[in-house]
Design a protein around this motif. Structure first.
Motif, PDB file in Angstrom:
ATOM      1  N   GLY A   1      -4.678  -2.046   3.455  1.00 46.76           N
ATOM      2  CA  GLY A   1      -4.934  -0.803   2.730  1.00 46.76           C
ATOM      3  C   GLY A   1      -5.274  -1.059   1.265  1.00 46.76           C
ATOM      4  O   GLY A   1      -6.177  -0.441   0.702  1.00 46.76           O
TER       5      GLY A   1
ATOM      6  N   HIS B   1      -0.235  -2.656   4.956  1.00 51.06           N
ATOM      7  CA  HIS B   1      -0.257  -2.285   3.541  1.00 51.06           C
ATOM      8  C   HIS B   1      -1.264  -3.142   2.771  1.00 51.06           C
ATOM      9  O   HIS B   1      -2.057  -2.627   1.973  1.00 51.06           O
ATOM     10  CB  HIS B   1       1.137  -2.410   2.924  1.00 51.06           C
ATOM     11  CG  HIS B   1       1.183  -1.979   1.506  1.00 51.06           C
ATOM     12  ND1 HIS B   1       1.231  -0.650   1.130  1.00 51.06           N
ATOM     13  CD2 HIS B   1       1.142  -2.691   0.357  1.00 51.06           C
ATOM     14  CE1 HIS B   1       1.233  -0.563  -0.183  1.00 51.06           C
ATOM     15  NE2 HIS B   1       1.171  -1.801  -0.686  1.00 51.06           N
TER      16      HIS B   1
ATOM     17  N   ARG C   1      -8.900  -0.368  -0.563  1.00 51.65           N
ATOM     18  CA  ARG C   1      -8.940   0.441  -1.791  1.00 51.65           C
ATOM     19  C   ARG C   1      -9.688  -0.307  -2.906  1.00 51.65           C
ATOM     20  O   ARG C   1     -10.426   0.282  -3.679  1.00 51.65           O
ATOM     21  CB  ARG C   1      -7.516   0.772  -2.226  1.00 51.65           C
ATOM     22  CG  ARG C   1      -7.459   1.639  -3.448  1.00 51.65           C
ATOM     23  CD  ARG C   1      -6.053   2.088  -3.749  1.00 51.65           C
ATOM     24  NE  ARG C   1      -6.059   2.877  -4.970  1.00 51.65           N
ATOM     25  CZ  ARG C   1      -5.000   3.139  -5.676  1.00 51.65           C
ATOM     26  NH1 ARG C   1      -3.811   2.716  -5.273  1.00 51.65           N
ATOM     27  NH2 ARG C   1      -5.078   3.857  -6.770  1.00 51.65           N
TER      28      ARG C   1
END
Length: 158
Positions: free
Chosen positions: A67, A64, A71
Motif C-alpha cells: 500500500g 501495508h 501510494r
C-alpha cells in the motif's frame, strides 16, 4: 515474530544510527532514498520490524508495504518525470538480496538507462504445455491442502 539480526544496516537507519533521506514514514514502514540508485528517485520501502525475507513477513505487514509502495509510485513518477517504473523484491541471496532486511525497490525508469530485468529470461526455454499444466496443478493442490503449513490466508473481500 521478527528476528533480531547480528547487524543490519536498515535496522541502524530505522534506529537513528545512520544517515538517511526519508520520504515516507508511519508506525509500520519507512521509505527512503537508495544510496546506490539505479536512477534519481529510487526509493526503498522497508518494514520497521526486522524480517529477513518475504516468507518471514507477516501478511498484514506485506499488504501495508505494498500500500505504501502504490501510494508513492505516482508521486515518484511525477517528481522524476519517469512514467515507467520497476517494483523489485529480491528474497534470498540467489535472488540478489544483499541487505537481509526485507525491502521493496521502487525504481523510476528511463529508456536506455542501462538497468535491465530481462523477462522473459533469455536463457530459459519454453517448456511443454504438459509441464506447465503439471506445475499449475501442484500449486493448486498445495493451496487446497488443509494440512499444509502455513495455511494460506484468503484475501480479504473487496
Amino acid at each position: 515474530m521478527p528476528k533480531t539480526p547480528m547487524h543490519c544496516p536498515f535496522c541502524d537507519i530505522i534506529g537513528g544510527a545512520g544517515e538517511v533521506s526519508v520520504c515516507y514514514e508511519d508506525a509500520v514502514a519507512i521509505a527512503f532514498m537508495d544510496i546506490q540508485p539505479v536512477n534519481d528517485g529510487h526509493v526503498l520501502v522497508v518494514p520497521r520490524a526486522h524480517y529477513e525475507r518475504v516468507d518471514d513477513l507477516p501478511r498484514e505487514t506485506g499488504l501495508h508495504l505494498y500500500g505504501v509502495a502504490t501510494r508513492l509510485m505516482p508521486i515518484i513518477q511525477q517528481v522524476t518525470g519517469c512514467r515507467d517504473l520497476n517494483i523489485v523484491v529480491s528474497s534470498g541471496s540467489a535472488a540478489g538480496q544483499d541487505v537481509f532486511h526485507f525491502h521493496v525497490h521502487l525504481i523510476p525508469r528511463r529508456a536506455g538507462d542501462g538497468f535491465d530485468v530481462p523477462l522473459p529470461f533469455p536463457g530459459s526455454a519454453m517448456p511443454d504445455r504438459t509441464r506447465l499444466d503439471a506445475m499449475a496443478a501442484r500449486i493448486i493442490s498445495a493451496l487446497r491442502d488443509p494440512m499444509a503449513s502455513p495455511t494460506p490466508t484468503p484475501a480479504p473481500a473487496a
